[in-house]
Each structure stands twice: as C-alpha cells, then as structure tokens.
Design an enzyme around this catalytic site. Sequence first.
Site: not given
Length: 175
Positions: A63, A130
């Site tokens: 992604h 993240y």
Amino acid sequence: MSLKVNKTKMDGVLEITPFAFEDHRGVYVETFNKELYAEHGITVEFIQDDISVSRKNVIRGIHGDAETWKLVSCLMGEFYLVVANCDRDSANFGQWQSFTLSEANRKQILIPPKHGNGHLILSDRAMFHYKQNTYYNPKGQFTYRFDDPELNIWWPIKNPMLSMRDELGHWPEGS
C-alpha cells in the site's frame, strides 16, 4: 541520546535505530524526537500515528500513495517489511528492499511518497506502528498484490492470509 541513521539501496528510504536504554527493569525506547531526527536531516512533519495488530502469516500491503512519508516500526513481535518503488515515472520503478523489524532490534524504516510497503507477520502476533505526514485518504491509495509480477518481490511464505483489498490488488467496490 543517540540515533543511528543508515541509507539503504533505495533512494529516500532510511533505516533508523532510535535511542534505547536497557537495564534490569526492561527497555526504554525513544521512538521519535523531532529535534534529534532533524539533526539527521529528517524534517518530515508527522501528523498521524496508526497501529495494526496481526497474527502470524498475515500479509498487509503493498500500500502507499503519492504524498505520504511513513516512519514504520514494530512495537511487538516481528515482521518482514518490504518497501517497493511504485513510481511509474521513476527509472527505479519496481525496485524493492526487505527488512526484518522487531521489538528486539527496534529498527525503524522511513518510507517516502510513491513507495509502497507491505509486511508479513513472522511471530505469533505483531504490532505494526507508523507515523505519517498526511491524514489517511483511502481514495488516494494504491494497492499492489504481494505477488505482483511487475514487482517480483520474494516473500518467505507461499499462502499468506490476505484482506479482500490485498487479494484483489485494489480497493473493493463500494469501500
């Protein structure tokens, strides 16, 4: 406090080992310090943090989008991370590199825009963390299957567990 920053074989992708203190009680890790990272040339303004928890043999990704910088780390367990250049205008389109991130090695990977990332859970469970410099926008995302022949990525698994998005290699209709 120290921070170790290494360039990788991919332009713009950095491998970072943050400051950690360990004693008989356990470990303390400073996962981000704006001033310290800026001293090492990392001046991305992160505005959102996200976490996913997955079980063994799950692959999430590949992604990415055209705008987002990501600073990826493993808070629990271990995973195999792949970063791929998904910029079709780049001479390096399709180049990829893998890293093993774990709570033990505390490594972080800085991923630039137009690069996709995917990860395979190696431990029983793992927590993928993240930071990103943009708010999540599903409409701006791209998705490649983990076994896309254009990227030709090697994964240490034959039959991973995948979401519908990752199985299809794109966002499902209506989502």
